[in-house]
Design a protein around this motif. Structure first.
Motif, PDB file in Angstrom:
ATOM      1  N   GLY A   1      16.779   9.878   1.365  1.00 45.14           N
ATOM      2  CA  GLY A   1      17.564  10.722   0.468  1.00 45.14           C
ATOM      3  C   GLY A   1      19.041  10.701   0.814  1.00 45.14           C
ATOM      4  N   ILE A   2      19.341  10.756   2.119  1.00 44.04           N
ATOM      5  CA  ILE A   2      20.743  10.671   2.562  1.00 44.04           C
ATOM      6  C   ILE A   2      21.335   9.323   2.167  1.00 44.04           C
ATOM      7  N   LEU A   3      20.557   8.270   2.416  1.00 44.04           N
ATOM      8  CA  LEU A   3      21.025   6.927   2.085  1.00 44.04           C
ATOM      9  C   LEU A   3      21.255   6.785   0.582  1.00 44.04           C
ATOM     10  N   ALA A   4      20.351   7.351  -0.217  1.00 45.02           N
ATOM     11  CA  ALA A   4      20.468   7.240  -1.670  1.00 45.02           C
ATOM     12  C   ALA A   4      21.719   7.946  -2.178  1.00 45.02           C
ATOM     13  N   GLN A   5      22.062   9.093  -1.589  1.00 48.45           N
ATOM     14  CA  GLN A   5      23.264   9.810  -2.018  1.00 48.45           C
ATOM     15  C   GLN A   5      24.512   8.975  -1.778  1.00 48.45           C
ATOM     16  N   HIS A   6      24.584   8.365  -0.604  1.00 47.09           N
ATOM     17  CA  HIS A   6      25.752   7.536  -0.295  1.00 47.09           C
ATOM     18  C   HIS A   6      25.702   6.210  -1.062  1.00 47.09           C
ATOM     19  N   ALA A   7      24.496   5.731  -1.341  1.00 47.41           N
ATOM     20  CA  ALA A   7      24.372   4.515  -2.145  1.00 47.41           C
ATOM     21  C   ALA A   7      24.954   4.737  -3.532  1.00 47.41           C
ATOM     22  N   ALA A   8      24.756   5.940  -4.079  1.00 45.85           N
ATOM     23  CA  ALA A   8      25.314   6.251  -5.394  1.00 45.85           C
ATOM     24  C   ALA A   8      26.830   6.169  -5.366  1.00 45.85           C
ATOM     25  N   ILE A   9      27.445   6.671  -4.292  1.00 47.76           N
ATOM     26  CA  ILE A   9      28.906   6.613  -4.168  1.00 47.76           C
ATOM     27  C   ILE A   9      29.371   5.167  -4.045  1.00 47.76           C
ATOM     28  N   ALA A  10      28.694   4.397  -3.169  1.00 47.32           N
ATOM     29  CA  ALA A  10      29.088   2.999  -2.963  1.00 47.32           C
ATOM     30  C   ALA A  10      28.935   2.185  -4.234  1.00 47.32           C
ATOM     31  N   LEU A  11      27.841   2.417  -4.959  1.00 50.28           N
ATOM     32  CA  LEU A  11      27.588   1.654  -6.182  1.00 50.28           C
ATOM     33  C   LEU A  11      28.593   2.025  -7.273  1.00 50.28           C
ATOM     34  N   THR A  12      28.896   3.312  -7.393  1.00 48.23           N
ATOM     35  CA  THR A  12      29.881   3.755  -8.383  1.00 48.23           C
ATOM     36  C   THR A  12      31.257   3.175  -8.070  1.00 48.23           C
ATOM     37  N   ASN A  13      31.646   3.193  -6.795  1.00 43.36           N
ATOM     38  CA  ASN A  13      32.939   2.617  -6.405  1.00 43.36           C
ATOM     39  C   ASN A  13      32.996   1.123  -6.701  1.00 43.36           C
TER      40      ASN A  13
ATOM     41  N   THR B   1       0.842  -1.196   0.000  1.00 43.88           N
ATOM     42  CA  THR B   1       0.000   0.000   0.000  1.00 43.88           C
ATOM     43  C   THR B   1       0.877   1.246   0.000  1.00 43.88           C
ATOM     44  N   ASP B   2       1.274   1.713   1.195  1.00 45.78           N
ATOM     45  CA  ASP B   2       2.094   2.924   1.247  1.00 45.78           C
ATOM     46  C   ASP B   2       3.461   2.660   0.617  1.00 45.78           C
ATOM     47  N   PHE B   3       3.988   3.690  -0.032  1.00 43.22           N
ATOM     48  CA  PHE B   3       5.142   3.516  -0.922  1.00 43.22           C
ATOM     49  C   PHE B   3       6.043   4.734  -0.832  1.00 43.22           C
ATOM     50  N   LEU B   4       7.352   4.478  -0.779  1.00 41.53           N
ATOM     51  CA  LEU B   4       8.322   5.562  -0.816  1.00 41.53           C
ATOM     52  C   LEU B   4       9.451   5.140  -1.740  1.00 41.53           C
ATOM     53  N   GLY B   5       9.704   5.935  -2.758  1.00 44.62           N
ATOM     54  CA  GLY B   5      10.754   5.601  -3.706  1.00 44.62           C
ATOM     55  C   GLY B   5      11.612   6.802  -4.043  1.00 44.62           C
ATOM     56  N   LEU B   6      12.888   6.542  -4.298  1.00 46.07           N
ATOM     57  CA  LEU B   6      13.824   7.598  -4.670  1.00 46.07           C
ATOM     58  C   LEU B   6      14.754   7.099  -5.761  1.00 46.07           C
ATOM     59  N   PRO B   7      15.095   7.943  -6.725  1.00 47.52           N
ATOM     60  CA  PRO B   7      16.131   7.559  -7.683  1.00 47.52           C
ATOM     61  C   PRO B   7      17.510   7.669  -7.039  1.00 47.52           C
ATOM     62  N   ILE B   8      18.422   6.814  -7.469  1.00 43.74           N
ATOM     63  CA  ILE B   8      19.827   6.905  -7.061  1.00 43.74           C
ATOM     64  C   ILE B   8      20.564   7.543  -8.225  1.00 43.74           C
ATOM     65  N   ARG B   9      21.199   8.667  -7.966  1.00 41.62           N
ATOM     66  CA  ARG B   9      21.784   9.447  -9.050  1.00 41.62           C
ATOM     67  C   ARG B   9      23.288   9.586  -8.888  1.00 41.62           C
ATOM     68  N   ASP B  10      23.971   9.474 -10.014  1.00 43.55           N
ATOM     69  CA  ASP B  10      25.392   9.775 -10.085  1.00 43.55           C
ATOM     70  C   ASP B  10      25.521  10.986 -11.009  1.00 43.55           C
ATOM     71  N   GLY B  11      25.574  12.170 -10.423  1.00 38.28           N
ATOM     72  CA  GLY B  11      25.522  13.392 -11.221  1.00 38.28           C
ATOM     73  C   GLY B  11      24.152  13.531 -11.845  1.00 38.28           C
ATOM     74  N   ASP B  12      24.109  13.639 -13.158  1.00 37.83           N
ATOM     75  CA  ASP B  12      22.841  13.754 -13.865  1.00 37.83           C
ATOM     76  C   ASP B  12      22.278  12.400 -14.281  1.00 37.83           C
TER      77      ASP B  12
END
Length: 382
Positions: free
Chosen positions: A157-169, A114-125
């Motif tokens: 949002g904080i987690l997604a920003q760091h997830a982008a760094i971890a995934l890129t690395n 039912t309830d839903f929360l989603g965020l894109p993980i971004r590396d720059g653009d």
């Protein structure tokens, strides 16, 4: 009763530290999903890495059993709310995803959300992933249910920003590994050409000489045939050694202990030296550490069986704290490590130290002329 860990900075820090421990992309994805689900206390979490064809190259879930995930069927496509996150690169927080006009329904085995929360993980653009959670849990649900809050969205949002760094690395690490593997295969190709090909060429010439001598000089022909047998045995040893190095590690399917045990058994049958393996109860280790341990064991075994003249080689793997320690000991002729370094010879030691250091581990080498060699590698675990 809420399953949420202590809120705030400590919980976010725990999640970020968990992500930073891994170097394999699949491990990073799984850790991000599990951390997000625990941090925001949701029933379900998922992360999709989009491909260029309207689907997902990778899709990792948490909160769904293996049997249920198998019953759900093919991976989702980039449509509905998922497409909105990927294309619009914006957060989506919904009280009931099934009432959203973009909702297209679930497969029959899919859990109800039912309830839903989603965020894109971004590396720059670039949007490199979509992270979402469903079915918020809370200790005392209000009349309208739990639902994700603005604070939850900020934390994710904080987690997604760091997830982008971890995934890129992790992606960069895997690319560097691919280059290393290509270099190793090139080295093995040269070894095969320089060693096996030359032996096979000598084998053919010797066999031709034996055939020519059979009628007019049987004794010499017999000597040549003995030489043929010796060359064939040497070529077989070279090929077995190369095959062991080229074989897929199968770590995902068999685990480190079983993979090492199998390779030791192969080497024990292929060489005159006795090769043994002993392992205690080992904790699960990060994939990168397991691969490094396997490769160091292979290099150490290669040295012991090809260069030391050992009659016995013992391989052991044991738990040490949260990590593990690998030991490869041979009773061969040994060497002076200092003299080897001064002479510019390395016996693969530089490669082994690089592998150990690359996963936060350490390598020690103990050897002396006439006293055998012990190579030990310790990794910290996860």
């Amino acid at each position: 009763m809420s399953h949420r860990p202590s809120s705030g900075l400590a919980a976010v820090s725990t999640a970020l530290l968990a992500m930073s421990r891994h170097l394999q992309v699949r491990d990073v994805l799984a850790t991000i999903v599990a951390s997000a689900r625990e941090l925001l206390d949701a029933e379900y979490a998922a992360l999709g890495v989009p491909d260029d064809h309207g689907g997902f190259a990778q899709f990792v879930v948490d909160g769904v059993s293996d049997a249920q995930w198998k019953a759900i069927g093919p991976l989702p496509r980039q449509h509905g709310v998922l497409a909105a996150m990927l294309q619009g690169a914006r957060a989506e927080r919904l009280a009931d995803v099934t009432r959203d006009p973009r909702f297209g329904g679930w497969p029959s085995a899919h859990p109800e959300m039912t309830d839903f929360l989603g965020l894109p993980i971004r590396d720059g653009d670039e949007v490199i992933g979509a992270l979402f959670l469903a079915n918020k849990r809370c200790a005392r649900p209000p009349a309208g249910g739990c639902g994700f809050t603005e604070e939850d969205e900020e934390l994710l949002g904080i987690l997604a920003q760091h997830a982008a760094i971890a995934l890129t690395n992790a992606r960069l690490y895997e690319r560097s590994r691919e280059l290393t593997i290509a270099e190793e295969r090139s080295r093995l190709a040269h070894e095969l050409h320089d060693a096996v090909s030359q032996k096979l060429f000598s084998l053919r010439l010797t066999a031709q000489a034996a055939a020519a001598l059979v009628d007019r000089a049987p004794a010499r022909a017999k000597e040549e045939l003995h030489q043929v047998a010796e060359l064939a045995a040497e070529a077989a040893d070279e090929l077995r050694a190369a095959v062991v190095e080229l074989r897929p590690a199968a770590l995902d399917e068999d685990g480190l202990v079983n993979t090492l045990r199998t390779q030791v058994q192969v080497l024990d049958r292929a060489h005159s030296a006795r090769v043994t393996f002993d392992a205690g109860r080992i904790r699960a280790l990060p994939a990168a550490q397991e691969e490094a341990l396997l490769r160091v064991a292979q290099e150490a075994l290669h040295n012991a069986l090809r260069h030391s003249g050992a009659g016995r080689v013992d391989v052991a793997l044991a738990r040490r704290g949260r990590g593990a320690v690998l030991s490869v000991h041979d009773d061969g002729r040994g060497f002076d490590p200092g003299a080897v370094r001064r002479a510019g010879r390395h016996l693969g030691l530089v490669s082994m130290r690089d592998r150990a250091g690359g996963v936060g581990g350490a390598l020690t080498v103990e050897s002396a002329p006439g006293e055998g060699t012990t190579i030990e590698m310790e990794v910290p675990g996860g």
